[in-house]
Design an enzyme around this catalytic site. Structure first.
Site, PDB file in Angstrom:
ATOM      1  N   GLY A 188      29.183  32.102  32.412  1.00  0.00           N
ATOM      2  CA  GLY A 188      30.494  31.710  32.926  1.00  0.00           C
ATOM      3  C   GLY A 188      30.399  31.175  34.341  1.00  0.00           C
ATOM      4  O   GLY A 188      29.983  31.879  35.251  1.00  0.00           O
ATOM      5  N   GLU A 211      27.377  27.809  31.149  1.00  0.00           N
ATOM      6  CA  GLU A 211      28.821  27.565  31.034  1.00  0.00           C
ATOM      7  C   GLU A 211      29.099  26.772  29.764  1.00  0.00           C
ATOM      8  O   GLU A 211      28.534  25.695  29.568  1.00  0.00           O
ATOM      9  CB  GLU A 211      29.324  26.825  32.278  1.00  0.00           C
ATOM     10  CG  GLU A 211      30.726  26.242  32.179  1.00  0.00           C
ATOM     11  CD  GLU A 211      31.810  27.268  31.821  1.00  0.00           C
ATOM     12  OE1 GLU A 211      31.947  28.259  32.542  1.00  0.00           O
ATOM     13  OE2 GLU A 211      32.489  27.054  30.794  1.00  0.00           O
ATOM     14  N   ARG A 282      38.936  37.665  32.565  1.00  0.00           N
ATOM     15  CA  ARG A 282      39.500  39.012  32.560  1.00  0.00           C
ATOM     16  C   ARG A 282      40.721  39.050  31.651  1.00  0.00           C
ATOM     17  O   ARG A 282      41.345  38.022  31.399  1.00  0.00           O
ATOM     18  CB  ARG A 282      39.875  39.417  33.988  1.00  0.00           C
ATOM     19  CG  ARG A 282      38.667  39.455  34.914  1.00  0.00           C
ATOM     20  CD  ARG A 282      39.044  39.817  36.338  1.00  0.00           C
ATOM     21  NE  ARG A 282      39.665  41.111  36.455  1.00  0.00           N
ATOM     22  CZ  ARG A 282      39.000  42.268  36.520  1.00  0.00           C
ATOM     23  NH1 ARG A 282      37.671  42.283  36.473  1.00  0.00           N
ATOM     24  NH2 ARG A 282      39.647  43.413  36.627  1.00  0.00           N
ATOM     25  N   HIS A 454      40.891  20.961  70.187  1.00  0.00           N
ATOM     26  CA  HIS A 454      39.586  20.318  70.038  1.00  0.00           C
ATOM     27  C   HIS A 454      38.544  21.111  70.811  1.00  0.00           C
ATOM     28  O   HIS A 454      38.817  21.530  71.934  1.00  0.00           O
ATOM     29  CB  HIS A 454      39.645  18.892  70.598  1.00  0.00           C
ATOM     30  CG  HIS A 454      38.301  18.221  70.595  1.00  0.00           C
ATOM     31  ND1 HIS A 454      37.733  17.712  69.445  1.00  0.00           N
ATOM     32  CD2 HIS A 454      37.402  18.015  71.594  1.00  0.00           C
ATOM     33  CE1 HIS A 454      36.547  17.204  69.752  1.00  0.00           C
ATOM     34  NE2 HIS A 454      36.322  17.376  71.037  1.00  0.00           N
TER      35      HIS A 454
HETATM   36  P1  FAD Z   1      44.384  45.739  39.701  1.00  0.00           P
HETATM   37  O1  FAD Z   1      43.846  45.478  41.036  1.00  0.00           O
HETATM   38  O2  FAD Z   1      43.497  45.553  38.522  1.00  0.00           O
HETATM   39  O3  FAD Z   1      44.958  47.217  39.730  1.00  0.00           O
HETATM   40  C1  FAD Z   1      45.518  47.813  38.609  1.00  0.00           C
HETATM   41  C2  FAD Z   1      45.445  49.324  38.781  1.00  0.00           C
HETATM   42  O4  FAD Z   1      46.209  49.938  37.766  1.00  0.00           O
HETATM   43  C3  FAD Z   1      44.040  49.871  38.649  1.00  0.00           C
HETATM   44  O5  FAD Z   1      43.735  50.634  39.768  1.00  0.00           O
HETATM   45  C4  FAD Z   1      44.097  50.730  37.388  1.00  0.00           C
HETATM   46  O6  FAD Z   1      43.277  51.894  37.460  1.00  0.00           O
HETATM   47  C5  FAD Z   1      45.561  51.122  37.363  1.00  0.00           C
HETATM   48  N1  FAD Z   1      46.038  51.497  36.019  1.00  0.00           N
HETATM   49  C6  FAD Z   1      45.914  50.774  34.868  1.00  0.00           C
HETATM   50  N2  FAD Z   1      46.507  51.419  33.848  1.00  0.00           N
HETATM   51  C7  FAD Z   1      47.016  52.571  34.372  1.00  0.00           C
HETATM   52  C8  FAD Z   1      47.739  53.662  33.812  1.00  0.00           C
HETATM   53  N3  FAD Z   1      48.090  53.688  32.528  1.00  0.00           N
HETATM   54  N4  FAD Z   1      48.065  54.691  34.620  1.00  0.00           N
HETATM   55  C9  FAD Z   1      47.724  54.680  35.940  1.00  0.00           C
HETATM   56  N5  FAD Z   1      47.061  53.663  36.524  1.00  0.00           N
HETATM   57  C10 FAD Z   1      46.715  52.629  35.745  1.00  0.00           C
HETATM   58  N6  FAD Z   1      41.447  37.905  43.827  1.00  0.00           N
HETATM   59  C11 FAD Z   1      41.728  37.289  44.977  1.00  0.00           C
HETATM   60  O7  FAD Z   1      42.889  36.957  45.230  1.00  0.00           O
HETATM   61  N7  FAD Z   1      40.748  36.996  45.886  1.00  0.00           N
HETATM   62  C12 FAD Z   1      39.454  37.308  45.653  1.00  0.00           C
HETATM   63  O8  FAD Z   1      38.585  37.051  46.479  1.00  0.00           O
HETATM   64  C13 FAD Z   1      39.124  37.977  44.456  1.00  0.00           C
HETATM   65  N8  FAD Z   1      37.854  38.333  44.175  1.00  0.00           N
HETATM   66  C14 FAD Z   1      37.573  39.023  43.045  1.00  0.00           C
HETATM   67  C15 FAD Z   1      36.263  39.376  42.796  1.00  0.00           C
HETATM   68  C16 FAD Z   1      35.924  40.085  41.654  1.00  0.00           C
HETATM   69  C17 FAD Z   1      34.501  40.478  41.405  1.00  0.00           C
HETATM   70  C18 FAD Z   1      36.969  40.455  40.745  1.00  0.00           C
HETATM   71  C19 FAD Z   1      36.642  41.246  39.509  1.00  0.00           C
HETATM   72  C20 FAD Z   1      38.278  40.085  40.964  1.00  0.00           C
HETATM   73  C21 FAD Z   1      38.586  39.356  42.127  1.00  0.00           C
HETATM   74  N9  FAD Z   1      39.898  38.951  42.399  1.00  0.00           N
HETATM   75  C22 FAD Z   1      40.176  38.273  43.548  1.00  0.00           C
HETATM   76  C23 FAD Z   1      41.004  39.244  41.476  1.00  0.00           C
HETATM   77  C24 FAD Z   1      41.800  40.444  41.980  1.00  0.00           C
HETATM   78  O9  FAD Z   1      40.952  41.568  42.076  1.00  0.00           O
HETATM   79  C25 FAD Z   1      42.952  40.727  41.051  1.00  0.00           C
HETATM   80  O10 FAD Z   1      43.742  39.566  40.907  1.00  0.00           O
HETATM   81  C26 FAD Z   1      43.833  41.836  41.598  1.00  0.00           C
HETATM   82  O11 FAD Z   1      43.096  43.030  41.766  1.00  0.00           O
HETATM   83  C27 FAD Z   1      44.997  42.107  40.656  1.00  0.00           C
HETATM   84  O12 FAD Z   1      45.806  43.079  41.218  1.00  0.00           O
HETATM   85  P2  FAD Z   1      46.701  44.042  40.311  1.00  0.00           P
HETATM   86  O13 FAD Z   1      47.359  44.979  41.261  1.00  0.00           O
HETATM   87  O14 FAD Z   1      47.514  43.244  39.392  1.00  0.00           O
HETATM   88  O15 FAD Z   1      45.669  44.850  39.390  1.00  0.00           O
HETATM   89  P1  AMP Z   2      36.941  32.290  34.591  1.00  0.00           P
HETATM   90  O1  AMP Z   2      37.918  32.575  33.478  1.00  0.00           O
HETATM   91  O2  AMP Z   2      37.413  31.317  35.623  1.00  0.00           O
HETATM   92  O3  AMP Z   2      36.384  33.549  35.195  1.00  0.00           O
HETATM   93  O4  AMP Z   2      35.700  31.550  33.919  1.00  0.00           O
HETATM   94  C1  AMP Z   2      34.984  32.073  32.839  1.00  0.00           C
HETATM   95  C2  AMP Z   2      34.134  30.956  32.238  1.00  0.00           C
HETATM   96  O5  AMP Z   2      33.265  31.504  31.239  1.00  0.00           O
HETATM   97  C3  AMP Z   2      34.949  29.865  31.554  1.00  0.00           C
HETATM   98  O6  AMP Z   2      34.695  28.637  32.189  1.00  0.00           O
HETATM   99  C4  AMP Z   2      34.440  29.873  30.113  1.00  0.00           C
HETATM  100  O7  AMP Z   2      34.309  28.566  29.585  1.00  0.00           O
HETATM  101  C5  AMP Z   2      33.063  30.520  30.223  1.00  0.00           C
HETATM  102  N1  AMP Z   2      32.585  31.142  28.968  1.00  0.00           N
HETATM  103  C6  AMP Z   2      33.285  31.920  28.106  1.00  0.00           C
HETATM  104  N2  AMP Z   2      32.516  32.314  27.041  1.00  0.00           N
HETATM  105  C7  AMP Z   2      31.277  31.773  27.231  1.00  0.00           C
HETATM  106  C8  AMP Z   2      30.024  31.796  26.507  1.00  0.00           C
HETATM  107  N3  AMP Z   2      29.874  32.471  25.355  1.00  0.00           N
HETATM  108  N4  AMP Z   2      28.960  31.097  27.015  1.00  0.00           N
HETATM  109  C9  AMP Z   2      29.081  30.427  28.184  1.00  0.00           C
HETATM  110  N5  AMP Z   2      30.227  30.360  28.903  1.00  0.00           N
HETATM  111  C10 AMP Z   2      31.316  31.019  28.459  1.00  0.00           C
END
Ligand code: FAD
Ligand code: AMP
Length: 481
Positions: A188, A211, A282, A454
């Protein structure tokens, strides 16, 4: 005894904890339920973003950027480094310290704002009741006037490469490698794949990104995506487009190695790796959260169905963040949390979904907002475009960090800015200037008439705006107006 609240928020990620704090500021009694536990069995707030997302990934990106800069760029400044090494455990413990400072910070914010943090897993058992089961199986019922669901998202698993938490990992596992993998496969080429691939490539891993799509970074302006592909390839990321992973095989022997099988336009291919990161997107978390009979609707891709104000089909139940439509970004979720809190207090707050900024935190960073040239062409909107390369920026040259460009598109008829795309140093922060300008419906001329200090990287934004009207000073203009 059943506790009574005005609002119960489920989930303490950036959508949930911000919603809870804003509700409390507005005078509501609030509980925020969170089930997250660390590997050490500690209950923490902050969700994906703070624990395994935005923050730890940026901590590793920052450490490894410094390492790469010292290796590749210090020499140009005349700085001689004779011996350099990376201590992975120290890098990881710094990352852990940053995460824990911030998650502890939320605990403090809850205390200051009088938000009741409730540890355990929540289930909505009625339109006014939330049942919380803690980690020892104890149950308590919360009665509430309103519910805000902020349960976030989790990584998608794909059958050809199921996560085993050892050789095949998801984004969480990729933030915890104990050693630098020699050969790293990333499935991906989205935001997460590119960021995590960059972390390990900078430390010396041979990184191959597979990808499935033929196009690189489809949501990004084509010129910017092309520039990015060129730069990433120079940095050693081998990005194989049109390569769909179909299966895997583990090699026999003491040292676990994996061969990924994938198909591209030439047919079936194979490649061996020491570790594989699956970064294919995700999915929203709603499992076990409520019964269908409650009336909350889920749409086809698993998101909770909401209106523009994040209200579900049940009037006093709202959903915000990754669990609802729109980009899965922390700031989008936080703004939705604020909107719901304020609307509960009878304010008319809205989220401007047309102006959600997106960033890829590679180096250089890639950041964009609004519409790009391809989207404007597809909609038949006439536009002016102005661009400015960092290679012509005095500040970027002084820093020896001059790859990339700023692009601004504005409506031909009105000069109103319709979008901005940047690849370059500090692109996320530079872009924010245009996000603010667009929020105020600024024209490219408004930016052009604004004085910029600047030498600063932001002069590239100024010059791109001037270029949109044909009068950039430090480059030749295609059209002079
Ligand atoms: P989450 O942060 O997923 O929080 C949801 C919470 O709900 C969790 O703590 C979970 O335990 C809790 N929960 C779920 N079900 C229950 C339940 N039934 N009872 C009690 N608690 C529960 N976004 C950016 O904007 N900038 C970035 O740089 C960025 N980098 C990222 C890097 C990585 C590696 C990843 C994986 C994601 C990244 N994101 C980034 C995306 C970002 O993390 C998410 O968009 C954001 O966390 C979403 O926020 P949220 O509050 O909707 O959910
Ligand atoms: P994002 O949703 O931006 O995190 O990107 C995930 C990427 O993974 C997308 O561009 C998808 O096309 C790619 N992807 C999903 N399944 C596969 C797979 N089986 N092999 C290679 N790439 C994949």
């Amino acid at each position: 005894m059943t506790k009574k609240y005005d609002v119960v928020v489920i989930g303490s990620g950036p959508a949930g904890y911000v919603a809870a704090i804003r509700c409390a500021q507005l005078g509501f009694s609030v509980a925020c339920v969170e089930k997250w536990r660390t590997k050490e069995n500690k209950s923490v707030y902050g969700g994906t973003c703070l624990n395994v997302g935005c923050i730890p990934s940026k901590a590793l990106l920052d450490t490894t950027h410094k390492f790469a800069e010292a290796q590749n760029s210090f020499d140009a400044h005349g700085i001689k480094v004779t011996k350099m090494d990376i201590d992975v455990p120290s890098m990881m413990s710094r990352k852990g310290a940053v995460v824990s400072q911030l998650t502890q910070g939320i605990k403090g914010l809850f205390a200051t704002n009088k938000v009741d943090g409730v540890v355990g897993s929540a289930k909505i058992t009625g339109v006014n009741t939330v049942l919380v089961t803690d980690h020892d199986g104890n149950k308590q019922s919360l009665e509430t006037k309103n519910i805000i669901i902020a349960t976030g998202s989790q990584p998608i698993n794909i059958p050809p490469a199921p996560i085993d938490h050892e050789t095949i990992v998801d984004s969480t596992g990729a933030l915890e490698f104990e050693k630098i993998p020699k050969r790293l496969g990333v499935i991906g080429a989205g935001v997460i794949g590119l960021e995590l691939g960059s972390v390990w490539a900078r430390l010396g891993s041979e990184v191959t990104v597979l990808e499935a799509l033929d196009e690189f970074l489809p949501p990004v302006d084509r010129q910017i995506a092309k520039e990015a592909a060129k730069i990433f390839s120079k940095q050693g990321l081998d990005i194989k487009l049109g390569s769909q992973v179909k299966g895997h095989k583990f090699s026999k022997g003491a040292k676990k190695q994996i061969t990924l099988e994938y198909s591209d336009k030439e047919g079936k291919q194979k490649k061996a790796f020491d570790k594989v990161i699956v970064a294919v997107g995700r999915k929203p978390v709603t499992e076990g959260l409520f019964d269908d009979s409650l009336g909350i609707k889920i749409c086809d891709r698993g998101f909770i169905e909401v209106n523009d104000h994040c209200q579900t089909k049940v009037p006093n139940i709202f959903a915000v963040g990754d669990v609802v439509r729109g980009p899965m970004l922390a700031h989008k979720g936080s703004d939705e949390g604020v909107m719901v809190a304020e609307r509960l207090a009878d304010k008319k707050t809205q989220v401007n979904y047309a102006l959600v900024p997106s960033v890829i935190y590679t180096h250089p960073e890639i950041a964009w907002v609004g519409q790009n040239e391809e989207e404007l062409k597809a909609e038949g909107i006439e536009y002016n475009v102005g661009s400015f390369p960092f290679a012509a920026s005095g500040r970027a040259l002084a820093a020896n960090d001059s790859e990339g460009l700023v692009k601004i598109v504005s409506q031909k008829a009105t000069d109103r800015i319709l979008g901005c795309q940047i690849i370059g140093p500090s692109a996320a922060d530079l872009l924010q200037q245009i996000v603010i300008a667009m929020e105020f419906s600024a024209s490219a001329e408004d930016i052009g008439l604004t004085m910029f200090s600047h030498p600063a990287l932001s002069e590239a934004v100024h010059e791109a705006a001037l270029a949109a009207n044909g009068h950039a000073i430090h480059i030749g203009n295609k059209k002079r107006r």
